[in-house]
Design an enzyme around this catalytic site. Structure first.
Site, short mmCIF file in Angstrom:
data_model
loop_
_atom_site.label_atom_id
_atom_site.label_comp_id
_atom_site.label_asym_id
_atom_site.label_seq_id
_atom_site.Cartn_x
_atom_site.Cartn_y
_atom_site.Cartn_z
N GLY A 179 -1.87 -3.85 -0.90
CA GLY A 179 -1.40 -4.68 0.19
C GLY A 179 -1.04 -3.85 1.41
O GLY A 179 -0.84 -2.63 1.32
N CYS A 180 -0.92 -4.50 2.55
CA CYS A 180 -0.68 -3.78 3.81
C CYS A 180 0.73 -3.19 3.87
O CYS A 180 0.89 -1.99 4.10
CB CYS A 180 -0.96 -4.68 5.00
SG CYS A 180 -0.14 -6.29 4.96
N PHE A 181 1.76 -4.01 3.66
CA PHE A 181 3.12 -3.48 3.61
C PHE A 181 3.23 -2.43 2.51
O PHE A 181 3.86 -1.38 2.69
CB PHE A 181 4.13 -4.59 3.33
CG PHE A 181 4.67 -5.28 4.55
CD1 PHE A 181 5.14 -4.57 5.64
CD2 PHE A 181 4.74 -6.67 4.61
CE1 PHE A 181 5.67 -5.21 6.76
CE2 PHE A 181 5.27 -7.32 5.71
CZ PHE A 181 5.73 -6.59 6.79
N ALA A 182 2.63 -2.71 1.37
CA ALA A 182 2.71 -1.79 0.23
C ALA A 182 2.13 -0.43 0.58
O ALA A 182 2.68 0.61 0.19
CB ALA A 182 1.99 -2.39 -0.98
N THR A 183 1.02 -0.41 1.31
CA THR A 183 0.40 0.85 1.69
C THR A 183 1.35 1.68 2.55
O THR A 183 1.61 2.85 2.28
CB THR A 183 -0.91 0.60 2.44
OG1 THR A 183 -1.85 -0.03 1.56
CG2 THR A 183 -1.52 1.90 2.96
#
Length: 334
Positions: free
Chosen positions: A143-147
């Site tokens: 995911g984007c936030f996760a990255t």
């Protein structure tokens, strides 16, 4: 199949869910990638329409039309579907056993969900799983936030230095919400506005904790994540702080050593701003020490390093290409 140069046949690509922001960026990247050919872009709601009617940045560049049929023998399939829909699609459609699959949704990111109909999905964060991705046939794209958050935390986790609660405040652009309209995506609401959502409960926390514990198995503290909506189109700006007993110089050495071989993640001494990464596949990381706290700033483009760019980076690794192929992009700086 391994494709190492243009003398061999190009990688034949299929895209499922072709009308969203991530698929639009993926198409833009693929048509400029020297080793790929787009076979089909699947969209039931747009079948028969020119792709450039939806993704208008491709006018004059791409004449391909959306389709509601698939080629089950493509070399690689990108799933650009809403969360939960990849399982439904793969349950209803069969592809060749030689077709590699990269899912940009969250269906297969967690250990509990990584095996589906005999296919084992590898979590596709190259800075964490570089060699495993090279051998994989199925990828769960992060995911984007996760990255952004993981790339801010992993060096500390590898060193076993996450020994207190981690506080995260991160802001994402409007494209992070997708193309479907809602009360908080209308221009009149988003412009000159700011708000938080899903405080402490965001769905990306599962994969963040999973990766941290992969490197630091004894991590048992809380990651306290506050996601925010920004009044800009794209990008993620994450600030993270936690206890750290060492010096700033020791932290900088730790981070630089961890990312020494990374192609897209860089540690810089300069304070960051978002325009440095918009339109690129980069993650930039900056460190600041105050008393006993280490402040980590991590920035990415949510549609590229946070989605389509990272998916293409994973494809490059899976097919034996240099992972930077098609991704040497300049930031939209001014």
């Amino acid at each position: 199949m391994i494709y190492k140069n243009t003398k061999m046949k190009k990688i034949n690509v299929g895209i499922i869910g072709g009308a969203g922001y991530t698929s639009g960026e993926l198409i833009r990247l693929l048509i400029n990638h020297p080793e790929t050919k787009i076979d089909f872009v699947f969209s039931t709601s747009n079948a028969g329409n020119k792709i450039s009617k939806v993704h208008q940045d491709l006018v004059g560049t791409l004449d391909l039309k959306f389709t509601d049929t698939i080629n089950p023998n493509v070399d690689v399939l990108f799933l650009c579907l809403g969360h939960g829909n990849s399982v439904k699609f793969l349950s209803a459609n069969t592809f060749s056993e030689n077709t590699k699959i990269i899912d940009l949704g969250n269906d297969f990111r967690l250990e509990a969900n990584k095996v589906f109909e005999g296919k084992t999905f590898v979590y596709g964060l190259p800075e964490l799983q570089h060699e495993t991705i090279k051998k994989a046939n199925y990828i769960a794209n992060p995911g984007c936030f996760a990255t952004a958050i993981q790339l801010g935390l992993l060096p500390l986790a590898q060193a076993g230095l996450l020994n207190a609660d981690v506080h995260v405040n991160a802001v994402t652009g409007a494209t992070g919400a997708g193309t479907s309209l809602s009360a908080t995506t209308h221009y009149t609401w988003r412009d000159n506005n700011f708000s938080y959502y899903k405080p402490f409960t965001h769905q990306h926390l599962g994969e963040i904790n999973q990766s941290v514990k992969q490197l630091q198995s004894g991590f048992s503290q809380d990651i306290l994540f506050m996601p925010n909506r920004g009044n800009f189109s794209r990008g993620i700006f994450a600030t993270i702080y936690t206890d750290f007993e060492g010096s700033l110089e020791e932290a900088q050495t730790l981070y630089r050593n961890f990312y020494n071989d990374a192609k897209f993640t860089f540690v810089t001494d300069d304070v960051l701003h978002l325009k440095q990464v918009v339109n690129t596949n980069k993650c930039l990381v900056h460190l600041h020490k105050h008393n006993g706290k280490l402040l980590i700033t991590s920035i990415i483009d949510n549609l590229l390093k946070g989605a389509s760019g990272q998916a293409l980076q994973n494809m490059n690794l899976m097919f034996g290409l240099d992972e930077t192929t098609g991704l040497n992009l300049k930031a939209t700086y001014f």
